[in-house]
Design an enzyme around this catalytic site. Structure first.
Site, PDB file in Angstrom:
ATOM      1  N   SER A 531       0.862  -1.186   0.000  1.00  0.00           N
ATOM      2  CA  SER A 531       0.000   0.000   0.000  1.00  0.00           C
ATOM      3  C   SER A 531       0.896   1.232   0.000  1.00  0.00           C
ATOM      4  O   SER A 531       1.043   1.910   1.022  1.00  0.00           O
ATOM      5  CB  SER A 531      -0.865   0.011   1.269  1.00  0.00           C
ATOM      6  OG  SER A 531      -1.541  -1.205   1.463  1.00  0.00           O
ATOM      7  N   GLU A 532       1.504   1.507  -1.147  1.00  0.00           N
ATOM      8  CA  GLU A 532       2.490   2.604  -1.170  1.00  0.00           C
ATOM      9  C   GLU A 532       1.875   3.928  -0.738  1.00  0.00           C
ATOM     10  O   GLU A 532       2.543   4.748  -0.099  1.00  0.00           O
ATOM     11  CB  GLU A 532       3.108   2.753  -2.567  1.00  0.00           C
ATOM     12  CG  GLU A 532       4.159   1.704  -2.918  1.00  0.00           C
ATOM     13  CD  GLU A 532       3.562   0.393  -3.382  1.00  0.00           C
ATOM     14  OE1 GLU A 532       2.319   0.310  -3.522  1.00  0.00           O
ATOM     15  OE2 GLU A 532       4.324  -0.562  -3.603  1.00  0.00           O
ATOM     16  N   ASP A 557       9.940   4.184  -9.149  1.00  0.00           N
ATOM     17  CA  ASP A 557       8.771   4.121 -10.037  1.00  0.00           C
ATOM     18  C   ASP A 557       7.468   3.949  -9.248  1.00  0.00           C
ATOM     19  O   ASP A 557       6.394   4.218  -9.768  1.00  0.00           O
ATOM     20  CB  ASP A 557       8.906   2.945 -11.006  1.00  0.00           C
ATOM     21  CG  ASP A 557      10.256   2.930 -11.707  1.00  0.00           C
ATOM     22  OD1 ASP A 557      10.303   3.075 -12.920  1.00  0.00           O
ATOM     23  OD2 ASP A 557      11.280   2.775 -10.993  1.00  0.00           O
ATOM     24  N   HIS A 599      10.609  -0.249 -13.435  1.00  0.00           N
ATOM     25  CA  HIS A 599      11.395  -0.386 -12.207  1.00  0.00           C
ATOM     26  C   HIS A 599      12.752   0.303 -12.314  1.00  0.00           C
ATOM     27  O   HIS A 599      13.657  -0.035 -11.570  1.00  0.00           O
ATOM     28  CB  HIS A 599      11.660  -1.873 -11.889  1.00  0.00           C
ATOM     29  CG  HIS A 599      10.521  -2.584 -11.231  1.00  0.00           C
ATOM     30  ND1 HIS A 599       9.293  -2.726 -11.806  1.00  0.00           N
ATOM     31  CD2 HIS A 599      10.435  -3.225 -10.028  1.00  0.00           C
ATOM     32  CE1 HIS A 599       8.504  -3.421 -10.998  1.00  0.00           C
ATOM     33  NE2 HIS A 599       9.166  -3.731  -9.918  1.00  0.00           N
TER      34      HIS A 599
END
Ligand SMILES: Cc1ncc(C[n+]2csc(CCOP(=O)(O)OP(=O)(O)O)c2C)c(N)n1
Ligand SMILES: [Mg+2]
Length: 823
Positions: A531-532, A557, A599
Site C-alpha cells: 500500500s504505497e 517508479d 522499475h
C-alpha cells in the site's frame, strides 16, 4: 528474530463456509430520561447551541459568497466555501464524547468539524487551561483581536477565539489559526484535537491511520477519527488506510504491552452525494456504506450505520467505538447518515437532485427536531432556544466584522520586494536528537548487533593499503553506511519507526535493514501491506503528530502509487499549517536499473518540482551515512534517493573511508570530487562514476583537466561552489540518469547559465537518459548516459576535442530531431 506464523495447508484447504455477522442500522434506542441522567441538561442544551453556531457560521459564509454581504457587512470572499448546512448534528454528536487527546482529521467540508471539536473542548476544559492555550497560540494573535474590550468570561471569549480563528483562516488572514496559509479546506486547530483537514478527498484516510499508529506506538492517550465523505469511500488512500489499520500483526506479532491495533475510526459522513455523483444508486454499489467493513477483518470493523440527524445517537456510537479502539480492538467504521441542504459549494446549482428530496430532509432538520426534542422533554424551554439563536447571530456579526477588516486582520504576504514570510515557512529547519525523552526500545544494544559485529571486520575505506579497491564483501558499502545511520538514530530517538514492504525479516527490498529485525521490536520496524499510498500517508500522520517516520518505497517508479501523499501531503503540511506542524519524515526511495521500464526510472525531477521537499541523492558511502544522519536529525521531509547500482560500492574519495562515529554532511553543499581547470562536470547520483571515467579520458587523450562536482543535494542546493567552478573553467556539462526532458538538470543548467553567463565560453550542456522507456538490461547502454555520451557532448556542443571520433550523436541537429519526434 524472524517471525514464524505457520500457513497450514490442512487448515486453509479445509471446506466450510464463512459467515458474516449482522450490521446494525440506526439501532440507537434510548429515552430522554436516560439521556438527561447521562449527559445532564446543560450539555444537551450546549449541543443545541453548538449546532446553531455551526449553522450560522456556514450561513454567514454562504450569504457572503452569494450576496457579497452578511448582516450588512460587505465582503468579497474569493476562496472556496464547502458548506455543511444540514450536517451539524453529525459533527456535534461526534465531538461530544471526545477529549482534546482524541484527534479528528477531515476533508474539504470541515468548518463544522473544527468548530464542533473546539467548542467541545471549550465546554470541557478549565478556564485556566483555555486561557493558556489562547495566550500561547501564535503569540496570542487571535486572542488579541477577540479580547479587545471583551467583558465576558473565559469560556465565552474562547468561543469567539475559535470562530474568529477559523474565519480569519478562511479569509487568508495572519491571525487565522494557520496564519491564512491553510484557508477554508485545510484549516485546523491542533491544541483542541482538531487536526488537519484535507482538500484532497479521502486524503485524511491514511494520514489518520498514521496518527493512530503514533498514539499506539508511543503510548499516547486518545483515539483518532478520520472523517471521510461517502463519495470518498471509493478513494485508494482510504482503502489502503483501511488495510493498514486492520493488519493482523498488531495482535499476532506486536508486543502485547503496546496495546493492540491503532485506535482508528473511519467515520463516513454519508450525505449520499459526492459533488453531484450519487453514491446511493449511482456511483457506488454498496447500498449501505456500513457494508464495506464486512470483508476487512473477522470483526467487520465493528461497522454500523448511525442516524446522523440525531446528535445523541452519534454520540452514543462514538462512545462505544472509542471503548473498542482504546482496548486495541480496532479499526472501526461508522456510516453516519446525514444530508447537506447547501450545495457542494455556493456556485452549485443542485442540478443532480430534486427540490422535493431536499425539502424532505429539511422537514426533519436536525437542529429543529433536536430543539423540539429538548422542549418536549423539558430539557429546555422554547424561549431559551430562541435566545441562543439570537446570541449566536449577534456573535457571528461581531466575528465577521473583525475578520473582514484588513486593519484588524491583515494578510501575511503582500506583493513587492520585502520579507518572504511564506518562503520562511516552507521548512522548519530544526535539529532534534530525539522527538521524545523516554529510552528507545531496542532488543539488542547497538554494539551487540550481529551486523555491527560483522561490519567491524570490514575495511571502512574502499581503497586498500595497496591502493587497490577492496573486494565488496570486505568493505563498508553504501548499503552498510545507510544501515549505520538508521541504527544510530533508532537507538537514540524512541519515536523513530521504519515501515514499508518487506522491511522486516527480508531486511528491506535491498537488504539495507538486514540486522534490524534482531535489533528492534515489531512496532518500530514492520512490514506493511502493499500500500504505497498508505505507507507514505501513514508516515505523514505519524510525523505530524510528533514522531520520526522512515517509510520506504522499493522503487522510485512506485512513487506514482503514493503520488498524492508525496505531491500534496508530505511536502505541504508544514507550510499549510504555518509551522504548527513539523514533518520529520525521511522517505527512502531506491532508483533501479536492469528491471525494465517500470522499475528503473530516476524521478528526481518530480521531487525537485514540489515546493516543501528536501531531496538528497548520495553517490558515495561517506555521503550516504552523513546525509542520512543529517536527514534523520532534521524536522523537514526529505526524499532520500539511493542508487541500486551503488549499494555495494566502498568509499573512494574520503581518506580513511566512512567514519565509524557520527557525522553529518553540511546541508545543500555539493562535493568537489576532483579539481580541474578546463571544464566542470556536475553529476547527480551514480553518473558521478561515469563522469570520472570521462575525466580520465579527457586528461589522457586531450590534455584537459575536468573539475568533477557531485551535486549530492537537489534541494536545498548551494549553487555557489558550482558557479565558482564554472567561472574558473568557463564550461559546464551536467549528467544524471533521469530522462533528459524535464530533468532537474535543466533547472541547474538554466540557473548556472544565468549566474555565470559572463564566464561561459559555451552553453551549459545536459546529458540525461533518452526520453524512452528503460529497455531490457542488455540494452540499457543505449538508454542511460555513458562515458562516451559525456565526451561526445563535450565535443559537439562545448569544446571540440581534437581528433575525437564520436560514437553517439549529441549534435544540435540531433537535439532538434529528437525534440521534433518527441523522444
Ligand atoms: C482527489 C480528489 N478528487 C476530486 C476532488 C473534487 N471534489 C471535491 S469534493 C468532491 C466530492 C466528495 O464527496 P464526498 O466524499 O461524499 O464528500 P462531501 O462533499 O459529500 O462532503 C469532489 C469529487 C478532490 N477535491 N480531490
Ligand atoms: Mg458525500
Amino acid at each position: 528474530m524472524p517471525k514464524s506464523i505457520l500457513v497450514d495447508p490442512r487448515e486453509v484447504r479445509a471446506a466450510g463456509t464463512l459467515s458474516f455477522t449482522d450490521i446494525p442500522l440506526n439501532a440507537y434506542v434510548s429515552s430522554a430520561k436516560k439521556e438527561i441522567a447521562k449527559y445532564g441538561k446543560e450539555t444537551m442544551v450546549r449541543m443545541y447551541r453548538d449546532m446553531a453556531v455551526i449553522r450560522e457560521f456556514e450561513t454567514m459564509l454562504n450569504t457572503i459568497k452569494i450576496k457579497g454581504a452578511y448582516q450588512g457587512i460587505a465582503y468579497d470572499h474569493m476562496g472556496p466555501a464547502h458548506l455543511s448546512i444540514g450536517q451539524e448534528s453529525a459533527v456535534v454528536g461526534q465531538c461530544m464524547p471526545l477529549g482534546i487527546e482524541d484527534f479528528i482529521f477531515g476533508s474539504h467540508r470541515s468548518h463544522g468539524e473544527i468548530i464542533a471539536k473546539c467548542l467541545s473542548a471549550v465546554g470541557k476544559l478549565p478556564d485556566a487551561q483555555l486561557s493558556s492555550v489562547m495566550e500561547g497560540y501564535m503569540g496570542g494573535a487571535a486572542l488579541g483581536v477577540v479580547s479587545r474590550g471583551a467583558k465576558a468570561g473565559v469560556k465565552d471569549l474562547a468561543i469567539d477565539f475559535v470562530l474568529y480563528g477559523v474565519l480569519a483562516e478562511i479569509f487568508g488572514r495572519a491571525n487565522g489559526f494557520n496564519k491564512g496559509l491553510g484557508g477554508s479546506m485545510h484549516a485546523f486547530f491542533a491544541p483542541f484535537g482538531s487536526m488537519p483537514n484535507n482538500a484532497i478527498v479521502g486524503g485524511s484516510g491514511d494520514i489518520s491511520v498514521g496518527a493512530a499508529l503514533y498514539k499506539r506506538i508511543n503510548r499516547k492517550p486518545g483515539i483518532v477519527i478520520g472523517n471521510i465523505g461517502d463519495g470518498s469511500s471509493a478513494c485508494g488512500p482510504v482503502w489502503e488506510a483501511i488495510m493498514v489499520s486492520a493488519m493482523d500483526q498488531y495482535r499476532t506479532l506486536w508486543p502485547k504491552e503496546v496495546g493492540g491495533a491503532p485506535p482508528i475510526l473511519f467515520n463516513f459522513f454519508n450525505n449520499f452525494y459526492g459533488m453531484g455523483g450519487q453514491t446511493l444508486g449511482e456511483t457506488m454499489g454498496f447500498k449501505v456504506l456500513a457494508r464495506i467493513g464486512a470483508g476487512v477483518n473477522p470483526e467487520q470493523m465493528h461497522a454500523e450505520r448511525v442516524d446522523g440527524f440525531n446528535p445523541l445517537a452519534v454520540a452514543d456510537a462514538i462512545e462505544r467505538k472509542k471503548k473498542i479502539l482504546l482496548a486495541g480492538k480496532g479499526p472501526a467504521l461508522l456510516d453516519v447518515v446525514t444530508y447537506r441542504y447547501s450545495g457542494h459549494s455556493p456556485s452549485d446549482a443542485s442540478s443532480y437532485r430534486t427540490k422535493e428530496e431536499v425539502a424532505l430532509w429539511q422537514d426533519m432538520d436536525c437542529i429543529k427536531s433536536y430543539g423540539e426534542y429538548l422542549v418536549e422533554n423539558k430539557v429546555a424551554v422554547a424561549a431559551e432556544l430562541d435566545a441562543i439563536q439570537k446570541s449566536v447571530s449577534e456573535r457571528m456579526k461581531r466575528i465577521t466584522e473583525l475578520a473582514v477588516s484588513l486593519e484588524i486582520s491583515p494578510r501575511i504576504a503582500v506583493p513587492g520586494i520585502g520579507p518572504d514570510p511564506i518562503g520562511g515557512m516552507m521548512f522548519s529547519n530544526g535539529n532534534v536528537e530525539k522527538m521524545d525523552d523516554r529510552p528507545a526500545e531496542m532488543l539488542l544494544p547497538v554494539e551487540q548487533n550481529p551486523r555491527v559485529i560483522a561490519n567491524a571486520k570490514k575495511s571502512r575505506s574502499g581503497i586498500g593499503p595497496d591502493g587497490k579497491p577492496v573486494a565488496k564483501s570486505q568493505v563498508i558499502s553504501l548499503r552498510d553506511a545507510i544501515f549505520e545511520a538508521v541504527l544510530h538514530r533508532f537507538s537514540i530517538d524512541p519515536t523513530m519507526v521504519a515501515f514499508g514492504e518487506e522491511n522486516r525479516d527480508w531486511g528491506g527490498a535491498f537488504a539495507v535493514y538486514r540486522g534490524l529485525t534482531e535489533a528492534l521490536p515489531y512496532h518500530r520496524l514492520f512490514n506493511t501491506s502493499i500500500s504505497e499510498g498508505a505507507i507514505v500517508g501513514a508516515a505523514v500522520g505519524y510525523a505530524l503528530c510528533g514522531g520520526r517516520a522512515v517509510p520506504e518505497l522499493m522503487y522510485c517508479d512506485f512513487l506514482g502509487r503514493s503520488g498524492d501523499e508525496v505531491f500534496n501531503q508530505v511536502c505541504k503540511w508544514q507550510s499549510m499549517s504555518a509551522g504548527v506542524l513539523k514533518m520529520p519524515l525521511v522517505l527512502r526511495v531506491s532508483v533501479g536499473s536492469k528491471y525494465g521500464a517500470q522499475h528503473s526510472q530516476d524521478w528526481t525531477s518530480l521531487i525537485a518540482h514540489l515546493p516543501g521537499l528536501k531531496a538528497m541523492y548520495p553517490a558515495t558511502p561517506y555521503d550516504a551515512k552523513g546525509m542520512l544522519n543529517l536527514a534523520l536529525r532534521g524536522t523537514d521531509p526529505v526524499v532520500y534517493f539511493e542508487s541500486q547500482r551503488l549499494y555495494d560500492i566502498g568509499e573512494m574519495f574520503v581518506p580513511g573511508g566512512v567514519p565509524a562515529g557520527y557525522y553529518e554532511v553540511p546541508e545543500g553543499e555539493p562535493a568537489v570530487r576532483r579539481t580541474g581547470s578546463d571544464i566542470t562536470i556536475v553529476t547527480v547520483g551514480s553518473t558521478l562514476y561515469r563522469a570520472l571515467a570521462a575525466a580520465d579520458v579527457l586528461a589522457e587523450k586531450y590534455g584537459l583537466s575536468a573539475e568533477i562536482i557531485d551535486a549530492r543535494f537537489i534541494n536545498p542546493l548551494n549553487y555557489a561552489p558550482i558557479v565558482d567552478s564554472v567561472k574558473k573553467t568557463g564550461r559546464c556539462v551536467l549528467a544524471s540518469d533521469a530522462c533528459e526532458r524535464g530533468s532537474f538538470l535543466h533547472t541547474m543548467a538554466s540557473n548556472i547559465s544565468q549566474m555565470a553567463f559572463d564566464s561561459l565560453d559555451a552553453p551549459v550542456a545536459v546529458v540525461g537518459a533518452r526520453n524512452w522507456i528503460t529497455p531490457a538490461a542488455e540494452m540499457e547502454d543505449t538508454f542511460f548516459p555513458q562515458t562516451e555520451w559525456i565526451l561526445d557532448t563535450i565535443h559537439e556542443r562545448v569544446l571540440p576535442l581534437p581528433g575525437h571520433t564520436v560514437s553517439t550523436n549529441q549534435s544540435v541537429g540531433e537535439m532538434l530531431r529528437r525534440n521534433r519526434a518527441g523522444v
